[in-house]
Design a protein around this motif. Structure first.
Motif, PDB file in Angstrom:
ATOM      1  N   VAL A  39       0.844  -1.195   0.000  1.00 43.75           N
ATOM      2  CA  VAL A  39       0.000   0.000   0.000  1.00 43.75           C
ATOM      3  C   VAL A  39       0.880   1.246   0.000  1.00 43.75           C
ATOM      4  O   VAL A  39       1.761   1.380   0.849  1.00 43.75           O
ATOM      5  CB  VAL A  39      -0.926   0.037   1.235  1.00 43.75           C
ATOM      6  CG1 VAL A  39      -1.830   1.269   1.191  1.00 43.75           C
ATOM      7  CG2 VAL A  39      -1.752  -1.244   1.338  1.00 43.75           C
ATOM      8  N   TRP A  40       0.637   2.148  -0.952  1.00 45.02           N
ATOM      9  CA  TRP A  40       1.309   3.440  -0.984  1.00 45.02           C
ATOM     10  C   TRP A  40       0.273   4.538  -0.746  1.00 45.02           C
ATOM     11  O   TRP A  40      -0.853   4.466  -1.254  1.00 45.02           O
ATOM     12  CB  TRP A  40       1.950   3.700  -2.344  1.00 45.02           C
ATOM     13  CG  TRP A  40       3.143   2.850  -2.632  1.00 45.02           C
ATOM     14  CD1 TRP A  40       4.458   3.164  -2.475  1.00 45.02           C
ATOM     15  CD2 TRP A  40       3.113   1.521  -3.165  1.00 45.02           C
ATOM     16  NE1 TRP A  40       5.247   2.114  -2.859  1.00 45.02           N
ATOM     17  CE2 TRP A  40       4.451   1.092  -3.283  1.00 45.02           C
ATOM     18  CE3 TRP A  40       2.092   0.640  -3.538  1.00 45.02           C
ATOM     19  CZ2 TRP A  40       4.797  -0.167  -3.767  1.00 45.02           C
ATOM     20  CZ3 TRP A  40       2.428  -0.607  -4.010  1.00 45.02           C
ATOM     21  CH2 TRP A  40       3.759  -1.004  -4.130  1.00 45.02           C
ATOM     22  N   ALA A  41       0.656   5.570  -0.015  1.00 44.05           N
ATOM     23  CA  ALA A  41      -0.243   6.692   0.234  1.00 44.05           C
ATOM     24  C   ALA A  41       0.506   7.996   0.023  1.00 44.05           C
ATOM     25  O   ALA A  41       1.717   8.080   0.273  1.00 44.05           O
ATOM     26  CB  ALA A  41      -0.798   6.639   1.648  1.00 44.05           C
ATOM     27  N   ALA A  42      -0.213   9.000  -0.449  1.00 46.00           N
ATOM     28  CA  ALA A  42       0.322  10.352  -0.597  1.00 46.00           C
ATOM     29  C   ALA A  42      -0.210  11.212   0.535  1.00 46.00           C
ATOM     30  O   ALA A  42      -1.382  11.116   0.908  1.00 46.00           O
ATOM     31  CB  ALA A  42      -0.083  10.940  -1.943  1.00 46.00           C
ATOM     32  N   HIS A  43       0.661  12.054   1.087  1.00 46.07           N
ATOM     33  CA  HIS A  43       0.302  12.895   2.225  1.00 46.07           C
ATOM     34  C   HIS A  43       0.316  14.366   1.814  1.00 46.07           C
ATOM     35  O   HIS A  43       1.295  14.850   1.231  1.00 46.07           O
ATOM     36  CB  HIS A  43       1.291  12.699   3.375  1.00 46.07           C
ATOM     37  CG  HIS A  43       1.319  11.310   3.912  1.00 46.07           C
ATOM     38  ND1 HIS A  43       0.613  10.921   5.021  1.00 46.07           N
ATOM     39  CD2 HIS A  43       1.969  10.200   3.478  1.00 46.07           C
ATOM     40  CE1 HIS A  43       0.836   9.638   5.261  1.00 46.07           C
ATOM     41  NE2 HIS A  43       1.654   9.177   4.333  1.00 46.07           N
ATOM     42  N   GLY A  44      -0.763  15.080   2.142  1.00 42.32           N
ATOM     43  CA  GLY A  44      -0.787  16.509   1.932  1.00 42.32           C
ATOM     44  C   GLY A  44       0.007  17.239   2.997  1.00 42.32           C
ATOM     45  O   GLY A  44       0.450  16.641   3.987  1.00 42.32           O
ATOM     46  N   ARG A  98      -7.363  -0.326  -6.423  1.00 43.28           N
ATOM     47  CA  ARG A  98      -7.724   0.816  -5.590  1.00 43.28           C
ATOM     48  C   ARG A  98      -6.763   1.986  -5.756  1.00 43.28           C
ATOM     49  O   ARG A  98      -6.177   2.480  -4.789  1.00 43.28           O
ATOM     50  CB  ARG A  98      -7.806   0.425  -4.106  1.00 43.28           C
ATOM     51  CG  ARG A  98      -8.793  -0.678  -3.783  1.00 43.28           C
ATOM     52  CD  ARG A  98     -10.230  -0.296  -4.163  1.00 43.28           C
ATOM     53  NE  ARG A  98     -11.172  -1.299  -3.676  1.00 43.28           N
ATOM     54  CZ  ARG A  98     -11.494  -2.417  -4.319  1.00 43.28           C
ATOM     55  NH1 ARG A  98     -10.926  -2.675  -5.482  1.00 43.28           N
ATOM     56  NH2 ARG A  98     -12.373  -3.268  -3.822  1.00 43.28           N
ATOM     57  N   LEU A  99      -6.614   2.446  -6.986  1.00 41.82           N
ATOM     58  CA  LEU A  99      -5.897   3.695  -7.228  1.00 41.82           C
ATOM     59  C   LEU A  99      -6.892   4.825  -7.008  1.00 41.82           C
ATOM     60  O   LEU A  99      -7.795   5.044  -7.823  1.00 41.82           O
ATOM     61  CB  LEU A  99      -5.331   3.720  -8.651  1.00 41.82           C
ATOM     62  CG  LEU A  99      -4.656   5.022  -9.106  1.00 41.82           C
ATOM     63  CD1 LEU A  99      -3.531   5.419  -8.163  1.00 41.82           C
ATOM     64  CD2 LEU A  99      -4.152   4.888 -10.535  1.00 41.82           C
ATOM     65  N   ARG A 150      -0.784   9.452 -11.529  1.00 38.64           N
ATOM     66  CA  ARG A 150       0.338   8.933 -12.319  1.00 38.64           C
ATOM     67  C   ARG A 150       1.527   8.611 -11.411  1.00 38.64           C
ATOM     68  O   ARG A 150       2.196   7.591 -11.597  1.00 38.64           O
ATOM     69  CB  ARG A 150       0.728   9.953 -13.387  1.00 38.64           C
ATOM     70  CG  ARG A 150       1.848   9.488 -14.317  1.00 38.64           C
ATOM     71  CD  ARG A 150       2.242  10.626 -15.247  1.00 38.64           C
ATOM     72  NE  ARG A 150       1.204  10.892 -16.226  1.00 38.64           N
ATOM     73  CZ  ARG A 150       1.238  10.497 -17.488  1.00 38.64           C
ATOM     74  NH1 ARG A 150       2.277   9.776 -17.917  1.00 38.64           N
ATOM     75  NH2 ARG A 150       0.266  10.791 -18.316  1.00 38.64           N
ATOM     76  N   ARG A 151       1.791   9.462 -10.435  1.00 39.74           N
ATOM     77  CA  ARG A 151       2.918   9.239  -9.531  1.00 39.74           C
ATOM     78  C   ARG A 151       2.682   8.018  -8.637  1.00 39.74           C
ATOM     79  O   ARG A 151       3.595   7.234  -8.372  1.00 39.74           O
ATOM     80  CB  ARG A 151       3.157  10.475  -8.672  1.00 39.74           C
ATOM     81  CG  ARG A 151       3.668  11.677  -9.469  1.00 39.74           C
ATOM     82  CD  ARG A 151       3.822  12.907  -8.584  1.00 39.74           C
ATOM     83  NE  ARG A 151       4.726  12.626  -7.480  1.00 39.74           N
ATOM     84  CZ  ARG A 151       4.468  12.920  -6.213  1.00 39.74           C
ATOM     85  NH1 ARG A 151       3.307  13.485  -5.878  1.00 39.74           N
ATOM     86  NH2 ARG A 151       5.339  12.644  -5.265  1.00 39.74           N
ATOM     87  N   LEU A 152       1.457   7.857  -8.151  1.00 45.67           N
ATOM     88  CA  LEU A 152       1.140   6.681  -7.346  1.00 45.67           C
ATOM     89  C   LEU A 152       1.291   5.402  -8.156  1.00 45.67           C
ATOM     90  O   LEU A 152       1.873   4.409  -7.697  1.00 45.67           O
ATOM     91  CB  LEU A 152      -0.286   6.800  -6.791  1.00 45.67           C
ATOM     92  CG  LEU A 152      -0.489   7.774  -5.630  1.00 45.67           C
ATOM     93  CD1 LEU A 152      -1.967   8.119  -5.481  1.00 45.67           C
ATOM     94  CD2 LEU A 152       0.050   7.186  -4.326  1.00 45.67           C
ATOM     95  N   LEU A 153       0.762   5.429  -9.372  1.00 48.57           N
ATOM     96  CA  LEU A 153       0.870   4.264 -10.247  1.00 48.57           C
ATOM     97  C   LEU A 153       2.338   3.943 -10.520  1.00 48.57           C
ATOM     98  O   LEU A 153       2.757   2.772 -10.486  1.00 48.57           O
ATOM     99  CB  LEU A 153       0.123   4.531 -11.553  1.00 48.57           C
ATOM    100  CG  LEU A 153       0.100   3.393 -12.581  1.00 48.57           C
ATOM    101  CD1 LEU A 153      -0.564   2.155 -12.020  1.00 48.57           C
ATOM    102  CD2 LEU A 153      -0.610   3.857 -13.858  1.00 48.57           C
ATOM    103  N   GLY A 154       3.145   4.969 -10.762  1.00 46.79           N
ATOM    104  CA  GLY A 154       4.559   4.770 -11.015  1.00 46.79           C
ATOM    105  C   GLY A 154       5.281   4.153  -9.829  1.00 46.79           C
ATOM    106  O   GLY A 154       6.169   3.297  -9.998  1.00 46.79           O
ATOM    107  N   ALA A 155       4.898   4.560  -8.616  1.00 44.42           N
ATOM    108  CA  ALA A 155       5.518   3.993  -7.416  1.00 44.42           C
ATOM    109  C   ALA A 155       5.222   2.505  -7.306  1.00 44.42           C
ATOM    110  O   ALA A 155       6.103   1.697  -6.974  1.00 44.42           O
ATOM    111  CB  ALA A 155       5.022   4.737  -6.178  1.00 44.42           C
TER     112      ALA A 155
END
Length: 346
Positions: A235-240, A267-268, A281-286
């Motif tokens: 699981v990858w997550a992006a943080h604001g 679950r993108l 795109r960045r999440l998918l790339g990770a």
């Protein structure tokens, strides 16, 4: 669900709803009252005479279909000076929960606040109230500097006008990290649940029907944490900048012996407030980079045919393998076609 929503600060049902709200709230705070008469004077005054207590405010009540009496309420406090209007007293009777009444009331309150010209709307919530907190996050509320210093009380705000500085903010401000299983558990009822609720609320076909209950969303992510423990899912997550989660993606590893070269992107999700900045795109790339680095040679996924996600996958080198009609229902229950994609790595 098509609840009937009315504005009426003098409705005869309102004192019962407010009384139940305050009694439950006092019990949660560890200062229970046996009856309305035992409430603090300011709260007792609201129950005794709501019309006087909220004379300058908007009081909304929601009645479920087929019912004669309202089962939920919310108060939109009028703006005062330089303070934004504030949402208070959101309450749904226990027997009427899981029917979308809270979300419907919040949507109407936000609509009215926006129509008044307010630049933002705010609210407070106790940090242990995970289900309401997930609802607020899914509606775009963010944690802000406190205006009420009581311990364990969170102050949230939602902008009602576009903020140019946010629109211009580069996605580099949203770092992406691989979550540990414990981190997934920690975010399950909060940021991760909010992302899933936001996706379903915006019509994305991600395996759930609307309305999705916050506890169901949290339970799904708790199950994901267990899969992460077993090494089945990453699981990858992006943080604001404020620490809230703005996006997530997962990579599921095939369990069969003859499929261990393969993984699935699932679950993108990018919150509506963070879309249009390349975060998906960045999440998918990770996820793709991790898959390649750990020996996977093939990735697959499926997505609703004609959805915006298809443009992303085609633009990043994924190949459509075929379309299956009536594969899955969208959040409203309508059967939609799904397109299957694959991508070879290395």
């Amino acid at each position: 669900m098509n609840a009937s929503i009315v504005e009426d600060r003098s409705h005869p049902r309102l004192p019962d709803l407010l009384g139940a709200y305050h009694l439950a709230n006092q019990a949660e705070k560890g200062t229970p009252a046996a009856a309305v008469a035992g409430l603090p004077a300011v709260y007792r005054g609201e129950v005794d005479d709501p019309a006087a207590a909220f004379t300058a405010d908007t009081v909304l009540l929601a009645t479920p279909p087929g019912h004669a009496l309202p089962a939920a309420c919310v108060v939109l406090k009028a703006a005062h000076g330089d303070r934004a209007p504030e949402i208070k007293r959101l309450w749904v009777t226990p027997e009427a929960r899981r029917q979308g009444l809270a979300r419907a009331l919040m949507a109407e309150a936000l609509r009215r606040a926006a129509a008044s010209g307010a630049p933002a709307v705010r609210l407070t919530v106790w940090n242990w109230r995970q289900e309401p907190l997930a609802l607020y996050r899914s509606l775009g509320f963010e944690t802000v500097a406190t205006w009420d210093a009581r311990p364990d009380l969170l102050c949230l705000e939602k902008p009602l006008r576009d903020r140019p500085e946010r629109a211009a903010r580069p996605t580099a401000d949203d770092p992406i990290e691989l979550l540990t299983p414990d981190a997934v558990r920690a975010h399950a009822a909060g940021g991760l649940s909010a992302l899933l609720l936001d996706a379903v609320d915006s019509g994305a076909s991600v395996g759930f029907l609307s309305p999705l209950a916050a506890d169901e969303a949290a339970a799904w992510w708790t199950g994901v944490a267990e899969e992460a423990d077993r090494g089945v899912r990453d699981v990858w997550a992006a943080h604001g900048p404020d620490g809230s989660l703005t996006g997530v993606v997962t990579l599921v590893r095939a369990g069969a012996a003859n499929g261990r070269h393969r993984g699935e992107i699932a679950r993108l999700l990018v919150h509506r407030s963070a879309r249009g900045r390349g975060l998906a795109r960045r999440l998918l790339g990770a996820a793709e980079a991790r898959a390649a680095a750990t020996g996977l040679g093939l990735l697959v996924l499926d997505t609703q045919t004609g959805s915006p996600a298809e443009r992303l996958y085609r633009a990043t080198g994924w190949t459509a393998a075929g379309t299956v009609p009536d594969y899955a229902a969208d959040p409203s229950g309508v059967l939609r076609a799904t397109t299957l994609y694959y991508k070879r790595l290395g």
